[in-house]
Design a protein around this motif. Sequence first.
Motif, PDB file in Angstrom:
ATOM      1  N   GLU A   9      -2.252 -11.841 -18.653  1.00 39.98           N
ATOM      2  CA  GLU A   9      -3.423 -12.702 -18.767  1.00 39.98           C
ATOM      3  C   GLU A   9      -3.167 -13.996 -18.028  1.00 39.98           C
ATOM      4  O   GLU A   9      -2.100 -14.605 -18.149  1.00 39.98           O
ATOM      5  N   GLY A  10      -4.149 -14.425 -17.223  1.00 44.39           N
ATOM      6  CA  GLY A  10      -3.983 -15.609 -16.408  1.00 44.39           C
ATOM      7  C   GLY A  10      -4.170 -16.903 -17.191  1.00 44.39           C
ATOM      8  O   GLY A  10      -4.594 -16.891 -18.346  1.00 44.39           O
ATOM      9  N   PRO A  11      -3.817 -18.022 -16.540  1.00 48.10           N
ATOM     10  CA  PRO A  11      -3.341 -18.069 -15.166  1.00 48.10           C
ATOM     11  C   PRO A  11      -1.875 -17.629 -15.050  1.00 48.10           C
ATOM     12  O   PRO A  11      -1.057 -17.971 -15.906  1.00 48.10           O
ATOM     13  N   TYR A  12      -1.594 -16.863 -14.011  1.00 43.39           N
ATOM     14  CA  TYR A  12      -0.221 -16.413 -13.789  1.00 43.39           C
ATOM     15  C   TYR A  12       0.030 -16.194 -12.307  1.00 43.39           C
ATOM     16  O   TYR A  12      -0.909 -16.138 -11.492  1.00 43.39           O
ATOM     17  N   VAL A  13       1.296 -16.103 -11.972  1.00 42.25           N
ATOM     18  CA  VAL A  13       1.714 -15.731 -10.627  1.00 42.25           C
ATOM     19  C   VAL A  13       2.735 -14.612 -10.753  1.00 42.25           C
ATOM     20  O   VAL A  13       3.585 -14.629 -11.647  1.00 42.25           O
ATOM     21  N   LEU A  14       2.618 -13.632  -9.891  1.00 39.31           N
ATOM     22  CA  LEU A  14       3.471 -12.443  -9.933  1.00 39.31           C
ATOM     23  C   LEU A  14       4.118 -12.259  -8.571  1.00 39.31           C
ATOM     24  O   LEU A  14       3.464 -12.453  -7.538  1.00 39.31           O
ATOM     25  N   GLU A  15       5.385 -11.864  -8.571  1.00 47.76           N
ATOM     26  CA  GLU A  15       6.104 -11.654  -7.315  1.00 47.76           C
ATOM     27  C   GLU A  15       6.929 -10.379  -7.364  1.00 47.76           C
ATOM     28  O   GLU A  15       7.373  -9.950  -8.437  1.00 47.76           O
ATOM     29  N   TYR A  16       7.130  -9.790  -6.197  1.00 43.47           N
ATOM     30  CA  TYR A  16       8.059  -8.671  -6.035  1.00 43.47           C
ATOM     31  C   TYR A  16       8.401  -8.550  -4.555  1.00 43.47           C
ATOM     32  O   TYR A  16       7.770  -9.194  -3.694  1.00 43.47           O
ATOM     33  N   VAL A  17       9.390  -7.732  -4.266  1.00 41.24           N
ATOM     34  CA  VAL A  17       9.800  -7.460  -2.884  1.00 41.24           C
ATOM     35  C   VAL A  17       9.702  -5.958  -2.651  1.00 41.24           C
ATOM     36  O   VAL A  17      10.233  -5.168  -3.438  1.00 41.24           O
ATOM     37  N   ALA A  18       9.019  -5.562  -1.583  1.00 39.71           N
ATOM     38  CA  ALA A  18       8.858  -4.143  -1.258  1.00 39.71           C
ATOM     39  C   ALA A  18       9.277  -3.896   0.185  1.00 39.71           C
ATOM     40  O   ALA A  18       8.890  -4.643   1.092  1.00 39.71           O
ATOM     41  N   THR A  19      10.040  -2.832   0.391  1.00 40.01           N
ATOM     42  CA  THR A  19      10.494  -2.456   1.729  1.00 40.01           C
ATOM     43  C   THR A  19       9.960  -1.072   2.065  1.00 40.01           C
ATOM     44  O   THR A  19      10.282  -0.100   1.372  1.00 40.01           O
ATOM     45  N   PRO A  20       9.130  -0.942   3.113  1.00 35.05           N
ATOM     46  CA  PRO A  20       8.670   0.374   3.541  1.00 35.05           C
ATOM     47  C   PRO A  20       9.788   1.098   4.297  1.00 35.05           C
ATOM     48  O   PRO A  20      10.324   0.584   5.285  1.00 35.05           O
ATOM     49  N   VAL A  21      10.151   2.260   3.808  1.00 39.10           N
ATOM     50  CA  VAL A  21      11.310   2.979   4.325  1.00 39.10           C
ATOM     51  C   VAL A  21      10.890   3.882   5.496  1.00 39.10           C
ATOM     52  O   VAL A  21       9.936   4.672   5.373  1.00 39.10           O
ATOM     53  N   ALA A  22      11.611   3.779   6.598  1.00 38.67           N
ATOM     54  CA  ALA A  22      11.419   4.658   7.756  1.00 38.67           C
ATOM     55  C   ALA A  22      12.797   5.127   8.209  1.00 38.67           C
ATOM     56  O   ALA A  22      13.417   4.525   9.082  1.00 38.67           O
ATOM     57  N   GLU A  23      13.274   6.171   7.548  1.00 34.28           N
ATOM     58  CA  GLU A  23      14.614   6.697   7.833  1.00 34.28           C
ATOM     59  C   GLU A  23      14.582   8.195   8.126  1.00 34.28           C
ATOM     60  O   GLU A  23      15.595   8.875   8.002  1.00 34.28           O
ATOM     61  N   GLY A  24      13.403   8.701   8.490  1.00 35.41           N
ATOM     62  CA  GLY A  24      13.295  10.106   8.848  1.00 35.41           C
ATOM     63  C   GLY A  24      12.983  11.043   7.711  1.00 35.41           C
ATOM     64  O   GLY A  24      12.951  12.270   7.907  1.00 35.41           O
ATOM     65  N   GLY A  25      12.721  10.514   6.505  1.00 30.38           N
ATOM     66  CA  GLY A  25      12.387  11.362   5.372  1.00 30.38           C
ATOM     67  C   GLY A  25      10.989  11.940   5.482  1.00 30.38           C
ATOM     68  O   GLY A  25      10.148  11.455   6.257  1.00 30.38           O
ATOM     69  N   ALA A  26      10.730  12.958   4.683  1.00 30.32           N
ATOM     70  CA  ALA A  26       9.447  13.656   4.751  1.00 30.32           C
ATOM     71  C   ALA A  26       8.265  12.736   4.452  1.00 30.32           C
ATOM     72  O   ALA A  26       7.163  12.945   4.984  1.00 30.32           O
ATOM     73  N   ASN A  27       8.485  11.726   3.626  1.00 31.33           N
ATOM     74  CA  ASN A  27       7.395  10.820   3.247  1.00 31.33           C
ATOM     75  C   ASN A  27       7.529   9.435   3.855  1.00 31.33           C
ATOM     76  O   ASN A  27       6.826   8.502   3.430  1.00 31.33           O
ATOM     77  N   ASP A  28       8.398   9.305   4.846  1.00 31.24           N
ATOM     78  CA  ASP A  28       8.667   7.989   5.424  1.00 31.24           C
ATOM     79  C   ASP A  28       7.601   7.599   6.450  1.00 31.24           C
ATOM     80  O   ASP A  28       7.877   7.299   7.620  1.00 31.24           O
ATOM     81  N   ARG A  29       6.355   7.624   5.999  1.00 34.21           N
ATOM     82  CA  ARG A  29       5.205   7.170   6.779  1.00 34.21           C
ATOM     83  C   ARG A  29       4.954   5.719   6.380  1.00 34.21           C
ATOM     84  O   ARG A  29       4.653   5.426   5.233  1.00 34.21           O
TER      85      ARG A  29
END
Length: 235
Positions: free
Chosen positions: A82-102
């Motif tokens: 419930e606000g007011p709030y601030v939310l943070e995270y870090v996300a890395t899109p993986v591209a290492e040749g895996g089947a789902n690495d789109r």
Amino acid sequence: MTTTRRALGALAAGAALAALAPAGPASATPRHRRLIAHDDFRHGLRQWVVERERGGSVTASRGILDIDVPAGATVWFKRPLEGPYVLEYVATPVAEGGANDRVSDLNNFWNAVDVRSPDDLFATPRGGALAEYDQLTTYYVGYGANTNTTTRLRRYVGLAGVRPLILDCTEPLLVANRPHHVRIVSDGSTVRWWNNGRLVFDYADPQPYTRGHFAFRTTWSHFRINNFRAWSLIP
């Protein structure tokens, strides 16, 4: 004014504001902060609900939430915020040749409420397909969606087949194997979504959604996510 022009205006403003952005997660007015949610992803998925359209894997261990899926997947934080709030995270899109690495679809729902059961988001089971979320009232960002060609902000209104588009951008987009530091601000009518210090969306909602659930959302992709935190903003 077209949504494209509005989006470009928001991006230009964001570039200027980014240089003035506070070092910590906060809105333009200084606030005291109180940590209200966090996960270091070392103890499994006990704080999360996973909805998958078709197979793949979602795991949390050794400090990483790993989402590796061939179709739609949504990972909900169990507790509403419930606000007011601030939310943070870090996300890395993986591209290492895996089947789902789109490299595609770093997406979020937040302040989500199901109009069919406003007090229980999980009363109606869902299978992870995007259309199953139309009956939510929620904000939604699709960053680098559609095979990393679009970045959009939507405001769902709880009606099947209706996903109102607020802002539509051709950039910024995802960069493979690069950490993306996301910050979401929910502060009354102020709705902001940042990436790597850049203000991507700055929306003033005259009828804001101020509480509900947060989720990571993606489709046919592979992401590694860490450092999930949310703070209440106290005047």
